[in-house]
Design a protein around this motif. Structure first.
Motif, PDB file in Angstrom:
ATOM      1  N   ASN A  80      31.949  46.642  57.614  1.00 56.19           N
ATOM      2  CA  ASN A  80      31.013  45.529  57.446  1.00 56.19           C
ATOM      3  C   ASN A  80      31.774  44.210  57.453  1.00 56.19           C
ATOM      4  OD1 ASN A  80      31.534  44.586  54.497  1.00 56.19           O
ATOM      5  ND2 ASN A  80      31.581  46.813  54.486  1.00 56.19           N
ATOM      6  N   ILE A  82      31.720  41.621  55.494  1.00 55.39           N
ATOM      7  CA  ILE A  82      32.233  41.070  54.236  1.00 55.39           C
ATOM      8  C   ILE A  82      33.663  41.550  53.998  1.00 55.39           C
ATOM      9  CG2 ILE A  82      31.936  41.088  51.721  1.00 55.39           C
ATOM     10  CD1 ILE A  82      28.844  41.251  52.422  1.00 55.39           C
ATOM     11  N   THR A  83      33.862  42.849  54.147  1.00 56.59           N
ATOM     12  CA  THR A  83      35.203  43.396  53.968  1.00 56.59           C
ATOM     13  C   THR A  83      36.160  42.835  55.021  1.00 56.59           C
ATOM     14  OG1 THR A  83      34.204  45.402  53.093  1.00 56.59           O
ATOM     15  CG2 THR A  83      36.492  45.554  53.774  1.00 56.59           C
ATOM     16  N   ASP A 114      43.000  38.921  42.626  1.00 50.22           N
ATOM     17  CA  ASP A 114      44.132  39.812  42.878  1.00 50.22           C
ATOM     18  C   ASP A 114      43.998  40.534  44.220  1.00 50.22           C
ATOM     19  OD1 ASP A 114      45.149  39.200  40.318  1.00 50.22           O
ATOM     20  OD2 ASP A 114      43.733  40.640  39.466  1.00 50.22           O
ATOM     21  N   VAL A 116      41.428  41.518  45.782  1.00 58.51           N
ATOM     22  CA  VAL A 116      40.333  42.468  45.916  1.00 58.51           C
ATOM     23  C   VAL A 116      39.005  41.725  45.787  1.00 58.51           C
ATOM     24  CG1 VAL A 116      39.231  44.477  44.882  1.00 58.51           C
ATOM     25  CG2 VAL A 116      41.702  44.342  44.976  1.00 58.51           C
ATOM     26  N   VAL A 117      38.044  42.101  46.636  1.00 54.77           N
ATOM     27  CA  VAL A 117      36.723  41.480  46.557  1.00 54.77           C
ATOM     28  C   VAL A 117      36.109  41.814  45.208  1.00 54.77           C
ATOM     29  CG1 VAL A 117      34.401  41.417  47.523  1.00 54.77           C
ATOM     30  CG2 VAL A 117      36.361  41.670  49.035  1.00 54.77           C
ATOM     31  N   SER A 118      35.730  40.792  44.447  1.00 59.50           N
ATOM     32  CA  SER A 118      35.123  41.088  43.146  1.00 59.50           C
ATOM     33  C   SER A 118      33.664  40.667  43.128  1.00 59.50           C
ATOM     34  CB  SER A 118      35.891  40.409  42.032  1.00 59.50           C
ATOM     35  OG  SER A 118      35.624  39.029  42.044  1.00 59.50           O
ATOM     36  N   ASP A 119      33.240  39.933  44.130  1.00 57.99           N
ATOM     37  CA  ASP A 119      31.869  39.445  44.143  1.00 57.99           C
ATOM     38  C   ASP A 119      31.562  38.925  45.534  1.00 57.99           C
ATOM     39  OD1 ASP A 119      29.410  38.558  43.392  1.00 57.99           O
ATOM     40  OD2 ASP A 119      30.113  37.079  41.940  1.00 57.99           O
ATOM     41  N   PHE A 120      30.321  39.076  45.943  1.00 56.07           N
ATOM     42  CA  PHE A 120      29.946  38.477  47.226  1.00 56.07           C
ATOM     43  C   PHE A 120      28.459  38.196  47.234  1.00 56.07           C
ATOM     44  CE2 PHE A 120      27.573  41.939  49.117  1.00 56.07           C
ATOM     45  CZ  PHE A 120      28.081  43.071  48.518  1.00 56.07           C
ATOM     46  N   LYS A 206      28.364  31.688  41.235  1.00 54.92           N
ATOM     47  CA  LYS A 206      29.658  32.280  41.599  1.00 54.92           C
ATOM     48  C   LYS A 206      30.792  31.475  40.958  1.00 54.92           C
ATOM     49  CE  LYS A 206      28.061  35.494  44.291  1.00 54.92           C
ATOM     50  NZ  LYS A 206      26.886  35.665  43.415  1.00 54.92           N
TER      51      LYS A 206
ATOM     52  N   MET B 330      24.344  44.760  41.711  1.00 57.39           N
ATOM     53  CA  MET B 330      23.829  44.110  42.915  1.00 57.39           C
ATOM     54  C   MET B 330      22.310  44.226  42.914  1.00 57.39           C
ATOM     55  SD  MET B 330      24.792  44.594  46.932  1.00 57.39           S
ATOM     56  CE  MET B 330      24.202  46.230  47.267  1.00 57.39           C
ATOM     57  N   ARG B 346      25.184  45.331  53.132  1.00 56.29           N
ATOM     58  CA  ARG B 346      25.436  45.036  51.724  1.00 56.29           C
ATOM     59  C   ARG B 346      25.844  46.284  50.945  1.00 56.29           C
ATOM     60  NH1 ARG B 346      22.165  41.669  54.131  1.00 56.29           N
ATOM     61  NH2 ARG B 346      22.200  39.494  53.512  1.00 56.29           N
ATOM     62  N   ALA B 349      29.437  46.953  51.819  1.00 52.88           N
ATOM     63  CA  ALA B 349      30.334  45.995  51.165  1.00 52.88           C
ATOM     64  C   ALA B 349      30.416  46.280  49.667  1.00 52.88           C
ATOM     65  CB  ALA B 349      29.852  44.571  51.408  1.00 52.88           C
ATOM     66  N   PHE B 350      29.297  46.665  49.057  1.00 53.37           N
ATOM     67  CA  PHE B 350      29.276  46.967  47.627  1.00 53.37           C
ATOM     68  C   PHE B 350      30.131  48.205  47.333  1.00 53.37           C
ATOM     69  CE2 PHE B 350      27.141  48.610  43.711  1.00 53.37           C
ATOM     70  CZ  PHE B 350      27.337  47.494  42.911  1.00 53.37           C
ATOM     71  N   ASP B 352      32.635  49.316  49.200  1.00 51.00           N
ATOM     72  CA  ASP B 352      34.036  48.886  49.372  1.00 51.00           C
ATOM     73  C   ASP B 352      34.527  48.220  48.102  1.00 51.00           C
ATOM     74  OD1 ASP B 352      34.333  49.782  51.905  1.00 51.00           O
ATOM     75  OD2 ASP B 352      34.120  47.837  52.893  1.00 51.00           O
ATOM     76  N   LEU B 353      33.682  47.333  47.581  1.00 48.43           N
ATOM     77  CA  LEU B 353      34.051  46.577  46.389  1.00 48.43           C
ATOM     78  C   LEU B 353      34.344  47.503  45.211  1.00 48.43           C
ATOM     79  CD1 LEU B 353      32.012  43.544  45.099  1.00 48.43           C
ATOM     80  CD2 LEU B 353      32.598  45.360  43.556  1.00 48.43           C
ATOM     81  N   ARG B 356      37.509  49.623  45.749  1.00 44.05           N
ATOM     82  CA  ARG B 356      38.767  48.891  45.567  1.00 44.05           C
ATOM     83  C   ARG B 356      38.987  48.548  44.102  1.00 44.05           C
ATOM     84  NH1 ARG B 356      40.946  46.293  50.856  1.00 44.05           N
ATOM     85  NH2 ARG B 356      39.875  47.612  52.340  1.00 44.05           N
ATOM     86  N   CYS B 363      41.963  44.286  38.273  1.00 44.55           N
ATOM     87  CA  CYS B 363      40.898  43.298  38.444  1.00 44.55           C
ATOM     88  C   CYS B 363      39.668  43.682  37.633  1.00 44.55           C
ATOM     89  CB  CYS B 363      40.507  43.172  39.906  1.00 44.55           C
ATOM     90  SG  CYS B 363      39.764  44.658  40.538  1.00 44.55           S
ATOM     91  N   GLU B 366      37.043  41.351  36.091  1.00 45.87           N
ATOM     92  CA  GLU B 366      36.114  40.560  36.885  1.00 45.87           C
ATOM     93  C   GLU B 366      34.758  41.230  36.921  1.00 45.87           C
ATOM     94  OE1 GLU B 366      35.952  37.655  38.004  1.00 45.87           O
ATOM     95  OE2 GLU B 366      37.942  37.434  37.095  1.00 45.87           O
ATOM     96  N   VAL B 367      33.772  40.479  36.611  1.00 48.06           N
ATOM     97  CA  VAL B 367      32.438  41.039  36.647  1.00 48.06           C
ATOM     98  C   VAL B 367      31.614  40.216  37.610  1.00 48.06           C
ATOM     99  CG1 VAL B 367      30.370  41.395  35.286  1.00 48.06           C
ATOM    100  CG2 VAL B 367      32.582  41.889  34.328  1.00 48.06           C
ATOM    101  N   ARG B 368      30.782  40.886  38.325  1.00 48.94           N
ATOM    102  CA  ARG B 368      30.055  40.154  39.328  1.00 48.94           C
ATOM    103  C   ARG B 368      28.574  40.481  39.274  1.00 48.94           C
ATOM    104  NH1 ARG B 368      28.488  43.214  42.292  1.00 48.94           N
ATOM    105  NH2 ARG B 368      28.004  41.727  43.902  1.00 48.94           N
ATOM    106  N   HIS B 369      27.827  39.600  39.804  1.00 50.34           N
ATOM    107  CA  HIS B 369      26.405  39.845  39.934  1.00 50.34           C
ATOM    108  C   HIS B 369      25.924  39.042  41.111  1.00 50.34           C
ATOM    109  CE1 HIS B 369      22.102  39.231  39.198  1.00 50.34           C
ATOM    110  NE2 HIS B 369      22.188  40.502  38.916  1.00 50.34           N
ATOM    111  N   GLU B 370      25.105  39.633  41.913  1.00 47.59           N
ATOM    112  CA  GLU B 370      24.609  38.847  43.031  1.00 47.59           C
ATOM    113  C   GLU B 370      23.156  39.163  43.280  1.00 47.59           C
ATOM    114  OE1 GLU B 370      25.326  39.619  46.975  1.00 47.59           O
ATOM    115  OE2 GLU B 370      26.145  41.594  46.594  1.00 47.59           O
ATOM    116  N   GLN B 371      22.520  38.218  43.890  1.00 53.57           N
ATOM    117  CA  GLN B 371      21.128  38.405  44.216  1.00 53.57           C
ATOM    118  C   GLN B 371      20.961  38.177  45.697  1.00 53.57           C
ATOM    119  OE1 GLN B 371      18.421  36.341  41.801  1.00 53.57           O
ATOM    120  NE2 GLN B 371      18.947  37.661  40.118  1.00 53.57           N
TER     121      GLN B 371
END
Lengths: 326, 376
Positions: A80, A82-83, A114, A116-120, A206, B330, B346, B349-350, B352-353, B356, B363, B366-371
């Motif tokens: 994808n 994003i990656t 670091d 690595v993707v932590s949010d998108f 973000k 997500m 998505r 990508a999620f 993958d995230l 990793r 890491c 790190e906390v994430r949230h998306e809409q």
């Protein structure tokens, strides 16, 4: 013979190809218009590649037509966007923590920590904050899109443009023109409106920290770059290959995919001479009525997708699918 | 009387069992498809949510097949669902389709009122027969949940995930055909044996992702764009906050039964973040996310139809839950404009995230949230 890796990013607006050498240097980057015909765009791109005695030993694809591209080319990895964008930015700007990406019809923000993707987040609902809109406005104002940014930079006092929606933005711009504002001020105002819109929608909530990388076709626009710097209060890095980062990421992933000595599945550059055809039909096997897309080369079926049950699977298409899940 | 019931995932299997047992003719609407959606969208208010539009499509299709009565569950509180049955009846009426409507809900909390409606839906068959039918149908619902759970477990582990889909489809057919309790047990047992016989990937531990959100988008694969299957094929083991039997138990039987997976505990779990009901399953979504956080899942995906009020409330609370449990969340909004390609990008990508993140514990803070909003 030199080892080369091919990355292909087939998006809604542009089709990008990158040839990368074994050391990660970009030998060639191509930015072509997809114009709604991804197969032709891929073939045109391949024909323009200059291998210079090198050999393609790995292929990666990304973008909305990544599966199509993978089937046609014989890709080693399908990822994808994003990656792919994150991988490329990390390679070009080590330590990057935020990626702003604005393409033709979509925009995204990627937060890395670091490496690595932590949010998108990604926005495809509204095109007000993307390249197509800038293109359209430049056309309406009779300005070459390449000059847009330079002109915006000469603004004395940017005007405020309603950037929430491209239709309203356009009428607001016309209004400001009628009031007698200068063109540079209006263009700079549009840049600021676009950045505001991006940060309020895609970038909402973000944690944007430097180094910040700005990539995608719109990163060419110096006006937008400046507007981002002002809005974020952070320096913005635009990498050399900003317009083909997705393709570069795919090339890097392709190098990873074949690193263990695997032979590439690449069909060869002469794939351009083949007569590819994409057809679609509705399967009537059950009530799901899946739309099946079929990619054929001459008489041979290379790949099919769209079915839920797997009954239309072909040998090659499973390789593409497993690449996606790797 | 020819009865029908709008679709919600596998719900038609136990509902059909209920009416078959009562010897009342039951019309299963054709499965949710693009056709259902376009018919439903055409005749629904634009701002109604996706489940409503699919309901309308189902009912129009079922009427064509001869159904003259439809059964709906009801509800109270801020969710508009409580009014759907009546609104759907009126839409059908305006289209010239006259249908009887029976809403299965305890009117003002009265179980006696519910009993009356059940009796009406059951053509006034004797109570002993009705209880037998309910028990039998409920057993099928629990069996379906157990099978779904097996499939969730098996998809990411199978070398050829499509083999699991074949087994799953066969299990649905067989469970539908099972006409006594022993046969139901047998279907579950056989499905487990078949699933276990599928060759599995060597040395592979799938990451776990919890799916929370609005009940219909959770349970109906057409509505969710088949998110569970896609995740499974991406190597993810999924679990859900709500299963069919848990929902039936809570929603219709007022929690007097025992479900395969209960939903009761979610209210308690949600309490520190959301102390009162916001209608629909908003509290369950928050509680479910807490539960997945406690179980150290790798991530949570929150599904809701566009314009779903209770879930919008939940969506604004989930970032706090995610921060507390260090859990990526997500949110996916879904409506009739949603495209499969966008959802897949998505999801990939999620995945993958979280993969990793799992391989790089550094890491983890790190906390994430998306809409993400799909469609118009």
């Amino acid at each position: 013979m030199n080892k080369l890796y091919l990355g292909v990013d087939v998006g809604s607006v542009s089709t990008n190809l990158v040839l990368m050498d074994d050391f990660g240097a970009v030998n060639q980057g191509l930015y072509l218009r997809t114009q709604g015909r991804p197969l032709e765009a891929i073939q045109k791109g391949l024909a323009q590649l200059k291998l210079g005695g090198g050999e393609i030993s790995g292929v990666g694809t990304t973008g909305s037509a990544r599966n199509l591209a993978a089937a046609v080319l014989g890709a080693d990895v399908v990822k994808n966007e994003i990656t792919a964008h994150a991988v490329a930015a990390s390679a070009q700007v080590p330590g990057v923590q935020t990626i702003l990406e604005i393409g033709g019809q979509d925009s995204k923000i990627i937060i890395l920590r670091d490496g690595v993707v932590s949010d998108f987040a990604m926005n495809t609902v509204c095109a007000a904050g993307t390249g197509s809109f800038l293109d359209q406005q430049a056309g309406r104002l009779n300005i070459a899109i390449e000059d847009f940014g330079e002109i915006a930079l000469t603004a004395q006092m940017p005007v405020r443009i309603a950037g929430r929606c491209s239709v309203f933005a356009e009428s607001d711009m016309i209004h400001k023109q009628q009031l007698g504002h200068h063109m540079p001020d209006i263009l700079a105002g549009l840049c600021e409106a676009m950045v505001r819109n991006y940060l309020n929608n895609v970038g909402k909530g973000k944690d944007i920290q430097g180094p910040v990388v700005f990539q995608g076709g719109v990163a060419a626009n110096k006006g937008i770059r400046k507007a981002f710097e002002q809005a974020l209060g952070l320096p913005i890095i635009v990498p050399d290959n900003f317009s083909v980062m997705g393709a570069l990421g795919s090339a890097i992933l392709a190098r990873e995919a074949v690193s263990s000595g695997k032979t590439s599945k690449f069909r060869g550059v002469n794939v351009t001479s083949g007569n590819f055809a994409a057809t679609s039909f509705e399967c009537s096997g059950c009530a799901n009525l899946c739309e099946i897309v079929q990619i054929g080369l001459e008489e041979k079926v290379l790949a099919r997708w769209g079915d839920r049950c797997g009954k239309w699977g072909v040998e090659q298409s499973t390789s593409a699918a497993s690449g996606a899940s790797a | 009387m020819k009865v029908t019931f709008p679709h919600m995932g596998n719900m038609w299997i136990p509902v059909k069992a209920l009416f078959d047992y009562l010897e009342i003719e039951f019309i299963v609407p054709p499965p949710n498809s693009k056709h259902t959606l376009s018919v439903g969208t055409q005749h629904s208010p634009e701002g109604a949510c996706l489940p409503f539009k699919l309901n309308v499509g189902n009912l129009i299709d079922a009427a064509k097949l001869g159904a003259d009565t439809f059964v709906m569950t009801g509800g109270v509180g801020p969710c508009r669902f409580g009014y759907y049955g009546e609104l759907e009846r009126q839409i059908l009426h305006d289209l010239g389709i006259e249908m009887e409507l029976i809403i299965l809900e305890p009117p003002e909390g009265s179980l006696l009122g519910l009993a009356k409606r059940i009796k009406q839906a059951a053509s006034h068959k004797p109570w002993i027969k009705i209880l037998g039918a309910v028990r039998f149908a409920y057993r099928k619902a629990v069996a379906m949940d157990r099978i779904e759970d097996l499939v969730h477990w098996a998809r990411p582990r199978a070398e050829q995930p499509l083999a699991i889909e074949t087994i799953y489809r066969r299990a649905q057919t067989e469970l539908n055909e099972a006409n006594n309790s022993a046969a139901i047990e047998h279907v579950v047992k056989r499905t487990r044996e078949q699933v276990l016989a599928v060759p599995r990937k060597q040395d592979f531990t799938p990451v776990k992702v919890g799916i929370v959100g609005e009940i219909y988008t959770l349970l109906d694969p057409f509505a969710s764009l088949d998110i569970e299957r896609h995740l499974g094929h991406l190597g993810v083991e999924v679990d859900r906050s709500i299963y069919l039997s848990g929902w039936i138990n809570e929603h219709i039987f007022q929690g007097v039964n025992r479900a395969y997976k209960e939903v009761k505990q979610y209210k308690q779990l949600a309490h520190p973040f959301l102390a009162h009901s916001v209608g629909g399953h908003g509290q369950e979504t928050v509680g479910g996310t807490v539960e997945f956080g406690r179980q150290e899942f790798a991530g949570v995906i929150h599904l809701l139809p566009l314009s779903c009020m209770p879930e919008i409330v939940a969506a604004s609370i989930l970032p706090n839950v995610g921060r507390q449990y260090n859990l990526p969340v997500m949110t996916l909004y879904i409506d009739e404009q949603s495209g499969q390609a966008g959802v897949l990008t998505r999801l990939e990508a999620f995945v993958d995230l979280i993969n990793r993140r799992q391989s790089q514990p550094s890491c983890e803070r790190e906390v994430r949230h998306e809409q993400i909003v799909f469609g118009g």
